[in-house]
Design a protein around this motif. Structure first.
Motif, mmCIF file in Angstrom:
data_model
loop_
_atom_site.group_PDB
_atom_site.id
_atom_site.type_symbol
_atom_site.label_atom_id
_atom_site.label_comp_id
_atom_site.label_asym_id
_atom_site.label_seq_id
_atom_site.Cartn_x
_atom_site.Cartn_y
_atom_site.Cartn_z
ATOM 1 N N ARG A 1 -11.884 -25.793 -78.971
ATOM 2 C CA ARG A 1 -12.964 -24.843 -78.670
ATOM 3 C C ARG A 1 -14.327 -25.533 -78.696
ATOM 4 O O ARG A 1 -15.199 -25.212 -77.887
ATOM 5 C CB ARG A 1 -12.918 -23.676 -79.657
ATOM 6 C CG ARG A 1 -11.795 -22.682 -79.379
ATOM 7 C CD ARG A 1 -11.912 -21.446 -80.241
ATOM 8 N NE ARG A 1 -11.532 -21.717 -81.623
ATOM 9 C CZ ARG A 1 -10.293 -21.577 -82.085
ATOM 10 N NH1 ARG A 1 -9.326 -21.198 -81.266
ATOM 11 N NH2 ARG A 1 -10.021 -21.825 -83.348
ATOM 12 N N LYS B 1 -14.542 -27.590 -75.506
ATOM 13 C CA LYS B 1 -14.298 -26.798 -74.296
ATOM 14 C C LYS B 1 -13.183 -27.398 -73.439
ATOM 15 O O LYS B 1 -13.317 -27.632 -72.236
ATOM 16 C CB LYS B 1 -15.580 -26.658 -73.480
ATOM 17 C CG LYS B 1 -16.687 -25.916 -74.226
ATOM 18 C CD LYS B 1 -17.945 -25.772 -73.397
ATOM 19 C CE LYS B 1 -19.031 -25.034 -74.178
ATOM 20 N NZ LYS B 1 -20.278 -24.901 -73.403
ATOM 21 N N GLU C 1 -8.373 -24.249 -70.928
ATOM 22 C CA GLU C 1 -7.749 -23.134 -71.650
ATOM 23 C C GLU C 1 -6.234 -23.094 -71.472
ATOM 24 O O GLU C 1 -5.508 -22.609 -72.338
ATOM 25 C CB GLU C 1 -8.361 -21.802 -71.205
ATOM 26 C CG GLU C 1 -8.178 -21.481 -69.746
ATOM 27 C CD GLU C 1 -8.825 -20.160 -69.342
ATOM 28 O OE1 GLU C 1 -8.613 -19.733 -68.184
ATOM 29 O OE2 GLU C 1 -9.520 -19.548 -70.175
ATOM 30 N N GLN D 1 -11.069 -30.818 -69.312
ATOM 31 C CA GLN D 1 -11.994 -29.682 -69.319
ATOM 32 C C GLN D 1 -11.601 -28.641 -68.274
ATOM 33 O O GLN D 1 -10.851 -28.918 -67.369
ATOM 34 C CB GLN D 1 -13.435 -30.157 -69.064
ATOM 35 C CG GLN D 1 -14.126 -30.648 -70.329
ATOM 36 C CD GLN D 1 -13.586 -31.958 -70.831
ATOM 37 O OE1 GLN D 1 -13.255 -32.823 -70.036
ATOM 38 N NE2 GLN D 1 -13.507 -32.114 -72.140
#
Length: 408
Positions: free
Chosen positions: A136, A139, A142, A408
């Motif tokens: 987190r 970054k 996800e 990323q």
């Protein structure tokens, strides 16, 4: 044990945990790494003799909230989008790791097949808390984050069910029944399917029932209490029925979380419940690491047991865990094609190095009955694996992430 002594001990441990989280945040280091270091210092400089981590305390107090929080906080949208690689990592990938960890234990450490498979099941679940906090901050993609988090969530359940299976086989062998590798595996598969399937069914029914109840109220205190009852109640119910309590809690939590996110809870209540379970998970992790550190002194173990055999076993176990993880992440991309295969190939080293072990492995090994053969060696090896993965892999993963493109 006097109540006053317990209260004093808990206050001291919570103060230590607060200091650890304050210091680790100042240095941008995940708090689990700080906790394992402080636990090691406690183990070296003194014991907390007033408190004893019994198997029942570990299984029925620490384990349910750790499992529930992991299921409650996961992104269901990303989980659905990445279900295929997560499922492959959590089931066949875990089974492959299980065999690859057990083989060197049997051939080089000369432990029985049943005990080797039991220790492999204890060491199979990953704990990504330290890694995800770093993800987190930096970054990171996800989809990579959900892959690691989702694998941890479901292999917790699978490994927990396998742990119960192989523990039962070890206890049978103590009664004089000879258990070969083939018998252990075949019997394990049958009992696993029964316990895992029963755990999923119990969790699904309870999750749906509690979701219906949540719909009838709009009070954050009542709804928060319902989640606590779900975490502990579902676990206790499944355990009483000899089903997988871990899988039951995971399924119930996922169903309840999905329902509450869509329609069952207001945004204000959802945020309150999220904060509450984040705090509970932190407290459970902190107390477990600190209490383990207080009671397990590696130096004293090496002076009272055979130090060479303990260190040899721990070294073999650490090597087996790393090799098994490496083989699994190399094979994983072969099951897919196109862009997904390319992404998994790019992420293979991060998937390897993020396979940390933590609170669940410690909880499972501490919950072993006292009559298990080589229990001290199993606890020592598990603690050393957790220590190695958190310190070596945990501290080195930040520079590794910065050097690998495409994350990323």
């Amino acid at each position: 044990m006097e109540i006053l002594i317990v209260v004093r001990l808990l206050v001291v441990l919570l103060l230590i945990a607060l200091m650890v989280i304050f210091i680790t945040r100042r240095f941008a280091v995940p708090y689990t790494l700080g906790l394992v270091l402080v636990g090691l210092l406690i183990s070296l400089f003194g014991h907390l003799d007033a408190f004893h981590l019994s198997p029942e305390l570990v299984l029925f107090v620490f384990l349910p909230p750790l499992i529930f929080e992991g299921s409650w906080s996961i992104s269901l949208k990303l989980l659905r989008e990445n279900w295929a690689p997560i499922l492959l990592l959590a089931v066949p990938g875990l089974l492959l790791e299980l065999i690859l960890i057990a083989l060197p234990l049997y051939f080089f450490v000369h432990v029985p097949w049943s005990v080797a498979l039991l220790l492999a099941a204890i060491l199979s679940p990953t704990d990504p808390v330290a890694v995800l906090g770093l993800f987190r901050q930096l970054k990171v993609n996800e989809h990579l984050s959900i892959l690691i988090e989702g694998e941890s969530l479901f292999n917790d359940g699978v490994a927990g069910a396998l742990y119960q299976v192989f523990l039962a086989i070890v206890l049978l062998s103590l009664q004089g029944q000879q258990v070969t590798f083939g018998v252990a595996v075949m019997r394990g598969i049958g009992v696993f399917l029964l316990q895992a399937g029963g755990g999923v069914l119990v969790g699904a029914l309870c999750g749906l029932a509690v979701s219906r109840c949540v719909r009838q109220v709009n009070d954050h205190l009542i709804e928060m209490t319902m989640t606590i009852v779900t975490a502990y109640g579902v676990y206790l119910l499944a355990d009483a029925m000899h089903m997988s309590g871990i899988l039951a809690v995971i399924v119930a939590s996922l169903i309840l979380s999905d329902y509450c996110l869509k329609q069952g809870m207001s945004e204000e209540t959802r945020l309150a419940v999220d904060d509450f379970w984040s705090m509970i998970a932190f407290l459970a992790n902190a107390l477990l690491f600190l209490l383990v550190g207080a009671q397990l002194n590696p130096v004293s173990l090496l002076t009272t047991q055979e130090p060479i055999s303990l260190l040899l076993a721990a070294g073999v176990v650490i090597g087996a865990v790393l090799v098994a993880r490496y083989v699994m992440v190399l094979i994983l991309p072969l099951a897919f094609g196109g862009a997904l295969r390319k992404r998994l190939h790019t992420w293979r080293f991060i998937l390897l190095w993020s396979g940390l072990r933590g609170a669940l492995s410690l909880a499972l090994v501490l919950a072993l009955p006292t009559n298990i053969p080589d229990r001290t060696a199993l606890i020592f090896s598990t603690y050393m694996v957790v220590l190695f993965t958190l310190l070596v892999q945990g501290f080195s993963i930040r520079p590794v992430l910065r050097r690998i493109p495409g994350l990323q």
